[in-house]
Design a protein around this motif. Sequence first.
Motif, mmCIF file in Angstrom:
data_model
loop_
_atom_site.group_PDB
_atom_site.id
_atom_site.type_symbol
_atom_site.label_atom_id
_atom_site.label_comp_id
_atom_site.label_asym_id
_atom_site.label_seq_id
_atom_site.Cartn_x
_atom_site.Cartn_y
_atom_site.Cartn_z
ATOM 1 N N ARG A 7 0.867 -1.185 0.000
ATOM 2 C CA ARG A 7 0.000 0.000 0.000
ATOM 3 C C ARG A 7 0.901 1.231 0.000
ATOM 4 N N SER B 153 0.482 4.287 -0.851
ATOM 5 C CA SER B 153 -0.082 5.628 -0.683
ATOM 6 C C SER B 153 -0.815 5.706 0.650
ATOM 7 N N ALA B 154 -1.443 6.828 0.894
ATOM 8 C CA ALA B 154 -2.197 6.997 2.141
ATOM 9 C C ALA B 154 -3.423 6.089 2.181
ATOM 10 N N SER B 155 -3.829 5.586 1.034
ATOM 11 C CA SER B 155 -4.987 4.716 0.938
ATOM 12 C C SER B 155 -4.680 3.333 1.515
ATOM 13 N N GLU B 156 -5.711 2.633 1.918
ATOM 14 C CA GLU B 156 -5.576 1.253 2.375
ATOM 15 C C GLU B 156 -5.593 0.273 1.208
#
Length: 178
Positions: free
Chosen positions: A43, A45-48
């Motif tokens: 992951r 990025s800041a996304s899950e």
Amino acid sequence: MVTHVRAEAHGDERGALLSFLAEQRGGIRRALLGLTNEQASGRPSASELSLAGLLKHVAEVEQGWVARAKGEPPAVKRDESNWHECFVLADGETVEQQLAYWEKVADETEAFIRAVPSLDDTFPLPNDPWFPPDESVSLRWLVLHLIRETARHAGHADIIRESLDGKTAFELVGLARS
């Protein structure tokens, strides 16, 4: 890894819709080219979201919608207690297994859509709080919804893959052809 567009548009609506769906599936498949299970589960990025999770999710979603249209329950029942599990590989699952499963689901989707008498035929929406009660949708809506859902996640996949190793969708198309 299969990355070709299976459904041919022979000038008919079903073929055109299935071709658009197959094209969007290809974007997600290509985003996984050359990655290990660990990389695909990353992951960056800041996304899950991860590529492996997106793959599992789109396969489950497609299977579930087609099952509902057939009047059958989805293969996997999701609710608030296990919703998060459709976005991660679990219990020894692999990207390869998920790709094979999605290929089977895609074949079943295409066969079903080609066999129905009319895309105007309807089926009831699930009794979930985010859907209007007692509403039905057409099989045309179903395919358009699958295109929208898959395209949205193909865009996510592009961003995640580029964040992992800098490879863009255009580079991945070239890799898939070689």
